[in-house]
Design a protein around this motif. Structure first.
Motif, PDB file in Angstrom:
ATOM      1  N   UNK A  62      87.269 -81.899 -16.637  1.00 33.85           N
ATOM      2  CA  UNK A  62      86.576 -81.055 -15.659  1.00 33.85           C
ATOM      3  C   UNK A  62      85.147 -80.854 -16.125  1.00 33.85           C
ATOM      4  N   UNK A  63      84.210 -81.065 -15.219  1.00 38.93           N
ATOM      5  CA  UNK A  63      82.802 -80.746 -15.518  1.00 38.93           C
ATOM      6  C   UNK A  63      82.335 -79.679 -14.547  1.00 38.93           C
ATOM      7  N   UNK A  64      81.712 -78.646 -15.096  1.00 35.27           N
ATOM      8  CA  UNK A  64      81.152 -77.593 -14.242  1.00 35.27           C
ATOM      9  C   UNK A  64      79.686 -77.898 -13.995  1.00 35.27           C
ATOM     10  N   UNK A  65      79.286 -77.769 -12.725  1.00 32.27           N
ATOM     11  CA  UNK A  65      77.915 -78.063 -12.381  1.00 32.27           C
ATOM     12  C   UNK A  65      77.483 -77.156 -11.248  1.00 32.27           C
ATOM     13  N   UNK A  66      76.382 -77.486 -10.583  1.00 32.49           N
ATOM     14  CA  UNK A  66      75.915 -76.626  -9.499  1.00 32.49           C
ATOM     15  C   UNK A  66      74.864 -77.368  -8.674  1.00 32.49           C
ATOM     16  N   UNK A  67      74.003 -76.628  -8.103  1.00 39.18           N
ATOM     17  CA  UNK A  67      73.274 -75.441  -8.499  1.00 39.18           C
ATOM     18  C   UNK A  67      73.229 -75.327 -10.040  1.00 39.18           C
ATOM     19  N   UNK A  68      72.935 -74.144 -10.495  1.00 34.69           N
ATOM     20  CA  UNK A  68      72.940 -73.942 -11.934  1.00 34.69           C
ATOM     21  C   UNK A  68      74.194 -73.150 -12.305  1.00 34.69           C
ATOM     22  N   UNK A  69      75.140 -73.808 -12.980  1.00 34.95           N
ATOM     23  CA  UNK A  69      76.417 -73.127 -13.259  1.00 34.95           C
ATOM     24  C   UNK A  69      76.250 -71.866 -14.092  1.00 34.95           C
ATOM     25  N   UNK A  70      75.242 -71.846 -14.981  1.00 35.22           N
ATOM     26  CA  UNK A  70      75.096 -70.655 -15.836  1.00 35.22           C
ATOM     27  C   UNK A  70      74.435 -69.498 -15.092  1.00 35.22           C
ATOM     28  N   UNK A  71      74.048 -69.726 -13.842  1.00 31.24           N
ATOM     29  CA  UNK A  71      73.515 -68.578 -13.102  1.00 31.24           C
ATOM     30  C   UNK A  71      74.634 -67.846 -12.352  1.00 31.24           C
ATOM     31  N   UNK A  72      75.862 -68.356 -12.441  1.00 28.86           N
ATOM     32  CA  UNK A  72      76.972 -67.595 -11.849  1.00 28.86           C
ATOM     33  C   UNK A  72      77.629 -66.749 -12.927  1.00 28.86           C
ATOM     34  N   UNK A  73      77.828 -65.472 -12.614  1.00 31.95           N
ATOM     35  CA  UNK A  73      78.435 -64.577 -13.596  1.00 31.95           C
ATOM     36  C   UNK A  73      79.881 -64.988 -13.890  1.00 31.95           C
ATOM     37  N   UNK A  74      80.317 -64.774 -15.134  1.00 25.25           N
ATOM     38  CA  UNK A  74      81.725 -64.977 -15.454  1.00 25.25           C
ATOM     39  C   UNK A  74      82.084 -66.420 -15.782  1.00 25.25           C
ATOM     40  N   UNK A  75      81.077 -67.247 -16.036  1.00 26.30           N
ATOM     41  CA  UNK A  75      81.365 -68.666 -16.255  1.00 26.30           C
ATOM     42  C   UNK A  75      82.167 -68.880 -17.555  1.00 26.30           C
ATOM     43  N   UNK A  76      81.934 -67.990 -18.533  1.00 29.04           N
ATOM     44  CA  UNK A  76      82.690 -68.107 -19.792  1.00 29.04           C
ATOM     45  C   UNK A  76      84.173 -67.860 -19.527  1.00 29.04           C
ATOM     46  N   UNK A  77      84.447 -66.879 -18.676  1.00 29.01           N
ATOM     47  CA  UNK A  77      85.832 -66.597 -18.288  1.00 29.01           C
ATOM     48  C   UNK A  77      86.432 -67.838 -17.626  1.00 29.01           C
ATOM     49  N   UNK A  78      85.675 -68.430 -16.704  1.00 32.46           N
ATOM     50  CA  UNK A  78      86.200 -69.598 -15.986  1.00 32.46           C
ATOM     51  C   UNK A  78      86.535 -70.725 -16.958  1.00 32.46           C
ATOM     52  N   UNK A  79      85.647 -70.951 -17.911  1.00 30.43           N
ATOM     53  CA  UNK A  79      85.889 -72.028 -18.882  1.00 30.43           C
ATOM     54  C   UNK A  79      87.139 -71.719 -19.696  1.00 30.43           C
ATOM     55  N   UNK A  80      87.266 -70.461 -20.120  1.00 33.68           N
ATOM     56  CA  UNK A  80      88.452 -70.065 -20.900  1.00 33.68           C
ATOM     57  C   UNK A  80      89.734 -70.313 -20.116  1.00 33.68           C
ATOM     58  N   UNK A  81      89.701 -69.972 -18.820  1.00 30.43           N
ATOM     59  CA  UNK A  81      90.914 -70.149 -17.991  1.00 30.43           C
ATOM     60  C   UNK A  81      91.206 -71.637 -17.769  1.00 30.43           C
ATOM     61  N   UNK A  82      90.158 -72.414 -17.533  1.00 31.92           N
ATOM     62  CA  UNK A  82      90.387 -73.862 -17.330  1.00 31.92           C
ATOM     63  C   UNK A  82      90.963 -74.463 -18.610  1.00 31.92           C
ATOM     64  N   UNK A  83      90.455 -73.948 -19.724  1.00 28.38           N
ATOM     65  CA  UNK A  83      90.907 -74.459 -21.021  1.00 28.38           C
ATOM     66  C   UNK A  83      92.407 -74.223 -21.235  1.00 28.38           C
ATOM     67  N   UNK A  84      92.956 -73.229 -20.538  1.00 27.47           N
ATOM     68  CA  UNK A  84      94.387 -72.948 -20.747  1.00 27.47           C
ATOM     69  C   UNK A  84      95.264 -73.698 -19.740  1.00 27.47           C
ATOM     70  N   UNK A  85      94.664 -74.487 -18.884  1.00 27.49           N
ATOM     71  CA  UNK A  85      95.473 -75.218 -17.892  1.00 27.49           C
ATOM     72  C   UNK A  85      96.078 -76.473 -18.533  1.00 27.49           C
ATOM     73  N   UNK A  86      97.373 -76.587 -18.384  1.00 29.42           N
ATOM     74  CA  UNK A  86      98.056 -77.728 -18.990  1.00 29.42           C
ATOM     75  C   UNK A  86      97.542 -79.037 -18.386  1.00 29.42           C
ATOM     76  N   UNK A  87      97.246 -79.962 -19.233  1.00 33.38           N
ATOM     77  CA  UNK A  87      96.791 -81.273 -18.750  1.00 33.38           C
ATOM     78  C   UNK A  87      95.279 -81.447 -18.814  1.00 33.38           C
ATOM     79  N   UNK A  88      94.537 -80.328 -18.879  1.00 32.45           N
ATOM     80  CA  UNK A  88      93.073 -80.458 -18.956  1.00 32.45           C
ATOM     81  C   UNK A  88      92.694 -80.625 -20.426  1.00 32.45           C
ATOM     82  N   UNK A  89      92.069 -81.750 -20.716  1.00 32.48           N
ATOM     83  CA  UNK A  89      91.787 -82.065 -22.117  1.00 32.48           C
ATOM     84  C   UNK A  89      90.288 -82.029 -22.447  1.00 32.48           C
ATOM     85  N   UNK A  90      89.461 -81.913 -21.427  1.00 29.99           N
ATOM     86  CA  UNK A  90      88.020 -82.012 -21.683  1.00 29.99           C
ATOM     87  C   UNK A  90      87.268 -81.154 -20.665  1.00 29.99           C
ATOM     88  N   UNK A  91      86.456 -80.218 -21.188  1.00 28.71           N
ATOM     89  CA  UNK A  91      85.647 -79.386 -20.281  1.00 28.71           C
ATOM     90  C   UNK A  91      84.182 -79.557 -20.665  1.00 28.71           C
TER      91      UNK A  91
END
Ligand code: SAM
Length: 330
Positions: A62-91
């Motif tokens: 999964x790659x996060x992009x935008x617009x500017x992804x770091x201008x959306x609040x809570x992006x660290x939370x989103x990355x943490x949650x994606x990181x816990x999804x089974x099968x996702x090996x690369x963020x």
């Protein structure tokens, strides 16, 4: 495993988390285009549900992009949650780097593995001209910080634009002699309104490469050019610490190995960056449809993934996709 009609395995999802950007790059965004209203942007729980479902079908990266992804609040939370999804090996993340320096430690801790930073010029005044904002030093500091933290390989995306930065090709290439960066020269694509203005400013990577070869020998980096390097052809300047990549969507399309799906910020699925064919997901997600229905929509979108994109770039003929990069997610 998801396969399209041309036997390509689809395992890579690019998620645009916002169409807003803190920079206004002349070749990327249309300054008159209104941003999507907040309610029409996918909520994090909707993105996460989609990523979970896509992961059950074989999406691994999964790659996060935008617009500017770091201008959306809570992006660290989103990355943490994606990181816990089974099968996702690369963020990974594509960013303009302005907010990266102050956030990179927490992003890495949350599970961010890799980062691409966009930088089209090494000159402060040109940076302000092309982006509309005077934050060159912050971007350079962010690159340094990411290096310090060992978030490698640090990939730097540089779009070469005739008459703007083509005299800096060697300066960018030279950076790889001493730094472990991968400088990625990207061909200017004709997208959206900005695409019309970009006409005539495109420079093929064959020319970029020729210019670099006047300075030093380029050795191919063996076994690379796919996988995590995606569409880039990777080289090293003889004796260099870093690498040079060429991403040539216009002159040498890499559709044959395209493994991507894109989720736009307003909840549409695109199987090809450069085709305007989109599948609405936000509607079904908000109407409470079952996971199986989303799976079916993903499969159908993939079955329509074109064998190759149809863009061309020349003074006289320009075929392009109608949406701006900022709307699709770069
Ligand atoms: N804001 C983030 C950034 O600057 O990296 C992510 C979004 S931006 C749209 C992603 C990448 O798309 C950037 O590297 C940008 O240079 C590139 N890009 C935008 N418009 C482009 C175009 N017309 N042709 C080629 N690359 C483009």
């Amino acid at each position: 495993m998801l396969r399209d009609n041309f036997n390509r395995v689809i395992n890579y999802l690019r998620v645009s988390v916002t169409d807003r950007c803190n920079l206004h790059c002349r070749y990327c965004s249309d300054k008159d285009l209104p941003f999507t209203p907040h309610d029409d942007i996918l909520r994090y729980e909707e993105i996460l549900r989609f990523v979970r479902i896509a992961a059950t079908l074989g999406v691994q990266k999964v790659r996060l992009t935008g617009g500017e992804p770091l201008s959306r609040r809570g992006i660290t939370f989103l990355i943490g949650e994606i990181n816990s999804i089974e099968g996702i090996t690369d963020i990974s993340l594509t960013t303009n780097g302005v907010y990266l320096g102050e956030r990179v430690t927490e992003l890495k801790e949350a599970g961010l593995g890799r980062v691409n930073i966009s930088l089209d010029t090494l000159k402060r005044d040109r940076f302000s001209y092309i982006t509309g904002v005077d934050v060159f030093d912050r971007v350079i500091a962010s690159i340094e910080k990411a290096k310090e933290l060992g978030l490698e390989p640090i990939k730097i995306n540089t779009v070469i634009i005739k008459g703007f930065n083509d005299d800096e090709i060697l300066d960018f290439a030279r950076l790889t002699l001493e730094n472990p960066y991968q400088i990625r020269f990207i061909e200017l694509m004709p997208l959206g309104h900005a695409g019309i203005e970009n006409n005539g400013r495109y420079l093929s990577n064959a020319i970029v490469r020729e210019r670099i070869e006047t300075f030093g020998r380029l050795d191919p980096v063996s076994g690379r050019g796919n996988g995590n390097d995606g569409p880039a052809q990777i080289y090293r300047l003889a004796g260099g610490a870093g690498e040079i990549g060429f991403i040539s969507p216009v002159s040498r399309h890499f559709c044959r190995t395209c493994n991507r799906l894109r989720l736009t910020a307003d909840g549409h699925l695109r199987a090809c960056l450069l085709s305007d064919d989109e599948t609405d997901l936000k509607g079904p997600l908000r109407e409470g449809c079952a996971d199986e229905e989303i799976q079916e929509l993903i499969r159908r979108a993939i079955s329509r993934k074109p064998e190759r994109h149809g863009i061309a770039c020349s003074e006289s003929r320009i075929k392009k996709c109608m949406k701006e990069m900022q709307e699709i997610g770069g």
